[in-house]
Design a protein around this motif. Structure first.
Motif, PDB file in Angstrom:
ATOM      1  N   GLY A   1     -19.235  17.496  40.245  1.00 13.28           N
ATOM      2  CA  GLY A   1     -19.989  16.354  40.751  1.00 13.28           C
ATOM      3  C   GLY A   1     -19.421  15.904  42.074  1.00 13.28           C
ATOM      4  O   GLY A   1     -18.637  16.620  42.706  1.00 13.28           O
ATOM      5  N   THR A   2     -19.819  14.720  42.488  1.00 14.68           N
ATOM      6  CA  THR A   2     -19.424  14.215  43.805  1.00 14.68           C
ATOM      7  C   THR A   2     -19.158  12.722  43.724  1.00 14.68           C
ATOM      8  O   THR A   2     -19.907  11.976  43.102  1.00 14.68           O
ATOM      9  CB  THR A   2     -20.549  14.464  44.838  1.00 14.68           C
ATOM     10  N   LEU A   3     -18.085  12.309  44.357  1.00 12.81           N
ATOM     11  CA  LEU A   3     -17.758  10.899  44.514  1.00 12.81           C
ATOM     12  C   LEU A   3     -17.814  10.580  46.001  1.00 12.81           C
ATOM     13  O   LEU A   3     -17.299  11.344  46.812  1.00 12.81           O
ATOM     14  CB  LEU A   3     -16.358  10.628  43.962  1.00 12.81           C
ATOM     15  N   GLN A   4     -18.412   9.451  46.363  1.00 11.01           N
ATOM     16  CA  GLN A   4     -18.554   9.187  47.797  1.00 11.01           C
ATOM     17  C   GLN A   4     -17.207   8.933  48.468  1.00 11.01           C
ATOM     18  O   GLN A   4     -16.810   9.672  49.365  1.00 11.01           O
ATOM     19  CB  GLN A   4     -19.499   8.012  48.042  1.00 11.01           C
ATOM     20  N   THR A   5     -16.521   7.863  48.113  1.00 15.60           N
ATOM     21  CA  THR A   5     -15.131   7.610  48.531  1.00 15.60           C
ATOM     22  C   THR A   5     -14.948   7.396  50.028  1.00 15.60           C
ATOM     23  O   THR A   5     -13.830   7.178  50.465  1.00 15.60           O
ATOM     24  CB  THR A   5     -14.199   8.774  48.076  1.00 15.60           C
TER      25      THR A   5
ATOM     26  N   ASP B   1     -22.222  19.441  31.537  1.00 14.45           N
ATOM     27  CA  ASP B   1     -23.353  20.316  31.849  1.00 14.45           C
ATOM     28  C   ASP B   1     -24.188  19.847  33.036  1.00 14.45           C
ATOM     29  O   ASP B   1     -25.112  20.552  33.450  1.00 14.45           O
ATOM     30  CB  ASP B   1     -24.285  20.431  30.630  1.00 14.45           C
ATOM     31  N   ILE B   2     -23.904  18.647  33.557  1.00 15.88           N
ATOM     32  CA  ILE B   2     -24.739  18.107  34.626  1.00 15.88           C
ATOM     33  C   ILE B   2     -23.855  17.582  35.752  1.00 15.88           C
ATOM     34  O   ILE B   2     -22.751  17.082  35.505  1.00 15.88           O
ATOM     35  CB  ILE B   2     -25.661  16.993  34.101  1.00 15.88           C
ATOM     36  N   THR B   3     -24.323  17.747  36.984  1.00 24.08           N
ATOM     37  CA  THR B   3     -23.576  17.198  38.113  1.00 24.08           C
ATOM     38  C   THR B   3     -24.014  15.758  38.346  1.00 24.08           C
ATOM     39  O   THR B   3     -25.187  15.424  38.242  1.00 24.08           O
ATOM     40  CB  THR B   3     -23.801  18.018  39.395  1.00 24.08           C
ATOM     41  N   THR B   4     -23.044  14.925  38.651  1.00 26.79           N
ATOM     42  CA  THR B   4     -23.304  13.510  38.850  1.00 26.79           C
ATOM     43  C   THR B   4     -22.677  13.060  40.160  1.00 26.79           C
ATOM     44  O   THR B   4     -21.506  13.326  40.411  1.00 26.79           O
ATOM     45  CB  THR B   4     -22.721  12.676  37.692  1.00 26.79           C
ATOM     46  N   SER B   5     -23.463  12.380  40.955  1.00 26.83           N
ATOM     47  CA  SER B   5     -22.972  11.808  42.210  1.00 26.83           C
ATOM     48  C   SER B   5     -22.840  10.304  42.028  1.00 26.83           C
ATOM     49  O   SER B   5     -23.719   9.658  41.454  1.00 26.83           O
ATOM     50  CB  SER B   5     -23.958  12.115  43.347  1.00 26.83           C
TER      51      SER B   5
END
Length: 557
Positions: free
Chosen positions: A185-189, A151-155
């Motif tokens: 969500g988002t991963l930097q990478t 339910d939540i986006t996580t970076s």
């Protein structure tokens, strides 16, 4: 552009606006006056060059990606947080969520960023100090306890060991009973910026790029809403780059990842929407706004004209912004509240999609609960009280802002040409790799930092509380300190966890990971299995270090 073309553009914008969802909110001034959703040239007036400005939601997206601007959806308040162990950070996350944060952003400690376990001798004294310690999927499970990942986006701000950390995140979601195919969500990478500026790498460039390519393919096929790459200019700017250098090096890195996806035979219209960006919001208010506007325009043009993207979403540059940590001062730290507010205002007027505001004490330590609350409330005041969400790109058409936008764009294009020249084969990727190897980026950033420092020391540039207005009645801040007991307890838990594992399963999973690394197979599935078996971050990274070697930066004099 003549008046007839401008009128046709306005009509297109109006049609798209009317079909878009608009929030149920008060879009009037403080005095109660109604304002329009967007403003442009007066009717019947020619405006040379207006095609470079355009309308919100329309190529070249100088004025934003959506016809509604923030009337449709405001930016996401996303606070970067992490300290101590997973339990302590989980408590901070609940505080942030209860205070209005719309998304979480994970800060990891230095051992985690370098792919080492908390019990590694090289981790001594660093566990939990600049972020949260994550040794295995069990830590990730604790980190998000009571926070539904569906339910939540996580970076997650991590690059070198990003893929195994991402696999631990997937395992934590599975243990919550969440269908990982729907995660967002988002991963930097972003490993290019590590070689250019931040220096947190594990392997030589090619193995890192192999892992990133595998991750891009896996997410495109299995987790389509998840963004596997956040191309980061923030750390480049914090290292001393100018606004134009930050913009150019960041977008060049993005072009490199586009070329990576294309080399894998991936469809650019499918994978390009999974690329997002992360920029710094620095002190020069108008220059920063111009930088953000130019970024959207450059990305859209290059994706369409150079790389052949045809879908609208593939042309969109979505970006997160963080206010400039390097602008914070230890002297008179309450001034940092003002700096952060103005930097955040520039990000909003530049059309950021999400935003982190630094706390006033972050130049001294990790933020306390009270300073973190002030940072969040800074965004709330901007969003709720200032009328900033009423009009899309309110500075569009300003002679100064448009001139600065053109100027920053032109300097970025000059740098792109230089990078391609360094490579010699016409690709951005080769230029990036050769520039890293030769120390080109390092030297350019160092020179920019040196020029600014000279101006500061001569007094040509001013910093309040540092080289002007140095008198103060303020007192020292009470700062957050991470106890040594955090490291002791983390190592105890890790030893307990290792002792309780199925060692045969761990060994088999790690052996399978190495076997796949020696083929052209995708490494995400075997890495995911290793994380399910509670293989630690250090164990996963160490078997790959043994296989691929470690990177050593070349000396540059």
């Amino acid at each position: 552009m003549d008046a007839e073309q401008i009128a046709a553009g306005r009509a297109r914008w109006q049609e798209r606006y009317e079909k878009s969802r608009v929030r149920d909110a008060d879009f009037t001034t403080l005095s109660g006056e109604t304002v329009e959703p967007v403003y442009g040239p007066p009717e019947g007036i020619d405006y040379p060059g207006f095609e470079r400005i355009g309308w919100p939601g329309e190529f070249p997206y100088t004025r934003g990606l959506y016809p509604t601007g923030y009337r449709g959806r405001t930016w996401t308040i996303r606070q970067f947080a992490g300290f101590g162990n997973a339990q302590q950070t989980n408590e901070r996350y609940h505080l942030l969520l209860n205070s209005g944060t719309g998304g979480l952003s994970v800060a990891f400690d230095m051992p985690t960023l370098m792919g080492r376990d908390s019990d590694d001798p090289k981790s001594l004294g660093e566990v939990g100090h600049c972020g949260v310690a994550i040794d295995s999927a069990a830590d990730m499970e604790t980190l998000f306890k009571g926070i539904p990942l569906g339910d939540i986006t996580t970076s997650m701000t991590i690059s070198g060991p990003a893929v195994p950390v991402f696999c631990m995140y997937l395992v934590a979601a599975e243990r919550q009973g969440v269908d990982i195919h729907g995660l967002d969500g988002t991963l930097q990478t972003d490993i290019f910026k590590e070689y250019i500026a931040q220096k947190e790498w594990l392997f030589p460039p090619q193995p890192h790029l192999r892992l990133i390519g595998d991750l891009m393919e896996y997410c495109a096929a299995e987790i389509p809403k998840y963004k596997p790459l956040s191309v980061s200019g923030y750390h480049i700017r914090e290292a001393g780059a100018t606004a134009a250098q930050e913009l150019a090096y960041t977008l060049a890195d993005g072009f490199g990842y586009v070329e990576l996806g294309l080399s894998r035979g991936m469809d650019i219209n499918r994978f390009a929407p999974g690329l997002s960006f992360f920029f710094d919001a620095h002190l020069d208010f108008f220059e920063e706004i111009a930088k953000f506007r130019a970024a959207r325009r450059i990305w859209a043009r290059w994706l369409r004209d150079t790389y052949g993207a045809t879908s609208e979403k593939a042309l969109w540059l979505k970006f997160h912004t963080q206010t400039a940590g390097v602008s914070l001062t230890a002297q008179q730290p309450y001034n940092n509240v003002v700096r952060t507010a103005v930097e955040a205002l520039a990000a909003v007027l530049g059309g950021t999609n999400s935003l982190h505001t630094n706390a006033l004490d972050e130049t001294l330590a990790l933020p306390t609960d009270s300073s973190a609350e002030i940072a969040m409330r800074t965004q709330a005041v901007l969003m709720e009280e200032m009328g900033l969400t009423n009009v899309a790109d309110p500075l569009g058409g300003s002679w100064y802002v448009e001139a600065l936008t053109d100027q920053v764009e032109a300097e970025a294009e000059r740098i792109f040409a230089k990078i391609k020249e360094i490579g010699g084969d016409g690709t951005i990727t080769t230029g990036l790799l050769k520039g890293i190897e030769d120390g080109y980026f390092m030297a350019e950033i160092a020179e920019s930092a040196f020029v600014f420092q000279k101006a500061l020391e001569s007094g040509d540039k001013k910093i309040v509380g540092v080289n002007c207005h140095t008198e103060t009645i303020s007192h020292e801040l009470e700062i957050l300190r991470v106890s040594h007991e955090v490291e002791v307890e983390q190592k105890r838990l890790l030893a307990e966890r290792k002792a309780g594992r199925d060692h045969a399963r761990v060994d088999a999973a790690l052996a399978d990971l190495v076997a796949v690394a020696r083929t052209d197979g995708n490494m995400v599935p075997p890495m995911l299995e290793a994380c399910r078996a509670e293989a630690t971050l250090g164990e996963i990274c160490d078997v790959l270090r043994a296989e691929w070697g470690e990177y050593r930066e070349p000396a540059r004099f």
